[in-house]
Scaffold this active site. Structure first.
Site, short mmCIF file in Angstrom:
data_model
loop_
_atom_site.label_atom_id
_atom_site.label_comp_id
_atom_site.label_asym_id
_atom_site.label_seq_id
_atom_site.Cartn_x
_atom_site.Cartn_y
_atom_site.Cartn_z
N ASP A 122 -7.00 -1.80 4.01
CA ASP A 122 -6.04 -2.82 3.60
C ASP A 122 -6.32 -4.18 4.24
O ASP A 122 -5.67 -5.17 3.89
CB ASP A 122 -4.62 -2.39 4.00
CG ASP A 122 -4.17 -1.14 3.28
OD1 ASP A 122 -4.54 -0.97 2.11
OD2 ASP A 122 -3.47 -0.31 3.90
N ASP A 139 0.87 -1.17 0.00
CA ASP A 139 0.00 0.00 0.00
C ASP A 139 0.91 1.23 0.00
O ASP A 139 2.07 1.14 0.43
CB ASP A 139 -0.88 -0.01 1.26
CG ASP A 139 -1.64 1.27 1.44
OD1 ASP A 139 -2.37 1.66 0.51
OD2 ASP A 139 -1.49 1.90 2.50
N ASP A 153 -1.46 -0.50 6.01
CA ASP A 153 -1.64 0.06 7.35
C ASP A 153 -3.07 0.43 7.69
O ASP A 153 -3.38 0.67 8.85
CB ASP A 153 -0.77 1.31 7.52
CG ASP A 153 -1.37 2.51 6.82
OD1 ASP A 153 -1.72 2.40 5.63
OD2 ASP A 153 -1.51 3.56 7.47
#
Length: 653
Positions: free
Chosen positions: A540, A327, A536
């Site tokens: 996600d 990410d 995080d």
């Protein structure tokens, strides 16, 4: 520790204490056996129970049966004056200690993800006939209803804004660092945060079909598709246990029977002694203890580096990683606004920043807070009067004395390009990616500041170290804009990235990456085919759960992401991702060394024992000695300082 783990620890300590006391009590024969059975059963009653249930259920060949047979065989030899009771008890205690270690490592930080439900507001505000706002259960609001969302509240249902302008914090859903300005006609998602303005929303989906509810479903579905690795000892015991059990039985019965048929004495006692020696040598202590201890030592070494790995099976996935998917926001970048550029027009950069800071000093917008941080001073030389903040546009105010006449308050504008143009200030287009805040005083354009997310310290080093470890594919997924994603990918030299993604989009792309990683262009399986995902945010969580191993940025990441992931980096340093892979590869190499050492020595000793060339002393060496060597080798997993320098591209290297 949970209740079962605490009970096992108490049994281990109690059994060890009683075993020490029993060793000082003079006793012989049945009395001595009875005394040692007390700590033996305290420590291993559940192991014996599992072995017995396996026999009843016709699934006997596992490590429980092998451990039970070995330790009971040791007790039998001690009763026959050819062994030591303490050894049998110590073996069972050490085995249970290894079980406790691994159980604690797997269970640690495995909590319920019920915190995810906080993302979904349970109520929505609807106006009644009198015009009052009444809270009603969000689950009862039908599509097409009109709800009101106050500043600071989460949006309970997906919909379209019909009235009002505001800034929407979508970080929990898309991972985008910068708030999005929204007004009439803008679509909004449940779980996102309304920052600044009162808005009216016409719902387009039911509570069950809203974006936040989808995330919950995605996590559950991804969890069902994720298979966990079986313990190596269990797999090995399925073959090893029946072989050595049948071999010991054959050694006790077949040779004397053949001798008797040939007219010679059968020497039953000698062959039974050989069979018991054979069984002691085959005791799986070295594997049963050293294999989980290797993982536990590596888990401990990783935790000292701020890396929490939630079980040994995830270390296998890390060690065999060939693809790492990131990410962007909060993982590779800081996830917070910073002023990354000042572009004045006719004034100095300091004057431009001072003007923006005075105009934004009372605003709570994240961009305003970033400007105040960049200004870096607690004192403001001029007053800021007549402040008017227009959500999604900017701030207008009056600042007496700024740039001239202290008697007259200079009108100041600070905001986006449309805001200044609506107030008659010609504003040039900006080619920089990020949030742009323009400034003007008395209708004169002063320039603009660019605010954007910045790379984390160590992000570049993380990518470099992963490539050095032989990771063949590095991918970035983000809910941020294409321009911001392109800029971040270029600065990190990442050739593959995907932008403007919702959680379900991230999961779809991750599924495609996993499928492609399993086979190469020729259609043959890859050696290092595991896919790692690092993120995080709550958005996600589905991808963290679906990946072969999910890595969450712990201290800054959301609680749901940390709980859904298999690995948590407690200090949010992306350099810990290659370090976790290096530690896992070292651990698996040591486990492989212990397997070769244990099986090789035991195979040789088993052969010598069956031929009568090895007595009890060799059995003790093959059992306890090999166990000590394997445990000492396993403890090397605690040492993590050289894992990146010595890590090979495969754990077998």
């Amino acid at each position: 520790m949970n209740r079962e783990q605490k009970a096992l620890l108490l049994r281990i300590l109690l059994a060890a204490g009683i075993a020490v006391l029993v060793s000082f009590i003079p006793a012989e024969g049945v009395y001595q056996l009875g005394l040692y059975l007390i700590p033996f059963l305290i420590a291993g009653a559940d192991v014996l129970g599992r072995a017995f249930r396996g026999l009843i259920n016709r699934q006997p060949f596992d490590e429980a049966l092998l451990m039970s047979a070995a330790t009971l065989g040791a007790l039998a030899m001690a009763f026959l004056k050819t062994g030591d009771y303490a050894e049998a008890v110590a073996v069972m205690i050490l085995y249970q200690t290894g079980e406790l270690f691994e159980s604690c490592a797997v269970a640690k930080s495995r909590k319920s993800i019920t915190a995810l439900l906080d993302l979904r507001p349970e109520t929505a505000l609807i106006k009644n006939e009198q015009g009052d706002l009444i809270p009603v259960p969000a689950a009862e609001v039908a599509p097409g209803a009109v709800i009101t969302v106050k500043p600071g509240d989460r949006i309970p249902l997906d919909g379209v804004i019909t009235e009002g302008c505001t800034s929407i914090n979508t970080a929990a859903l898309t991972g985008e660092a910068l708030p999005r300005e929204a007004g009439p006609g803008s679509g909004v998602y449940s779980g996102t945060l309304n920052l600044s303005g009162l808005i009216t929303v016409k719902t387009t989906k039911s509570f069950q079909d809203s974006a936040a509810s989808k995330i919950v479903e995605l996590i559950e579905e991804a969890g069902l598709r994720k298979s966990s690795s079986e313990r190596f000892v269990t797999r090995f015991a399925r073959v090893y246990t029946p072989l050595v059990t049948l071999a010991a039985l054959a050694l006790a019965l077949l040779p004397p029977f053949i001798l008797m048929l040939s007219g010679e004495p059968g020497n039953w006692s000698e062959w039974c002694y050989r069979a018991l020696t054979f069984l002691i040598i085959s005791c799986p202590c070295a594997l049963v203890i050293s294999v989980p201890l290797s993982f536990f030592a590596a888990l401990g070494g990783a935790s000292r580096q701020g890396i929490l790995i939630k079980g040994s099976s995830f270390m296998e996935s890390l060690a065999h990683a060939g693809t790492v998917v990131f990410d962007k926001t909060g993982t590779l970048t800081r996830g917070t606004f910073e002023v990354t550029g000042l572009y004045p027009a006719g004034v100095t950069a300091d004057k431009l920043l001072m003007t923006l800071a005075h105009a934004e000093r009372f605003s709570q917008h994240p961009a305003a807070r970033a400007i105040i941080r960049a200004y870096g001073r607690k004192d403001f030389p001029y007053e800021t009067l007549c402040v008017r903040e227009i959500p999604g546009r900017g701030v207008s105010c009056a600042i007496p004395g700024l740039f001239g006449d202290p008697e007259n308050a200079a009108p100041v504008l600070a905001g986006n390009r449309l805001f200044l143009q609506d107030n008659g200030v010609p504003t040039p287009e900006c080619q920089h990616h990020g949030t742009v805040i323009h400034a003007a005083i008395r209708g004169q354009y002063l320039g603009y500041a660019v605010l954007s997310d910045t790379l984390k310290d160590g992000a570049r080093e993380s990518i470099r170290d992963l490539r050095a470890l032989g990771i063949s594919r590095l991918v970035m997924l983000t809910g941020d804009t294409s321009g911001a994603a392109r800029e971040t990918a270029a600065s990190l030299d990442l050739p593959e990235y995907h932008a403007e993604l919702l959680p379900e989009d991230k999961l779809k792309i991750l599924e495609e990456i996993i499928r492609s990683s399993r086979n190469n262009d020729a259609g043959t399986p890859r050696k290092n085919d595991r896919v790692i995902f690092a993120g995080d945010g709550i958005n996600d969580a589905p991808a963290l759960t679906r990946a072969d191993a999910g890595i969450a940025m712990g201290s800054m990441g959301s609680d749901v992401a940390v709980e859904a992931a298999d690995v948590a980096l407690m200090d949010d340093d992306p350099r810990k991702i290659p370090l976790a892979i290096g530690i896992s590869r070292k651990c698996l190499r040591i486990v492989r060394e212990n397997i070769i050492l244990t099986i090789g020595i035991k195979a040789l000793c088993l052969l010598l024992g069956a031929l009568g060339l090895a007595g009890l002393w060799l059995a003790v060496f093959a059992d306890v000695g090999v166990m000590i060597l394997a445990v000492l080798n396993a403890l090397r997993c605690f040492l993590t300082g050289d894992v990146l320098r010595n890590a090979k591209t495969t754990p077998e290297g």
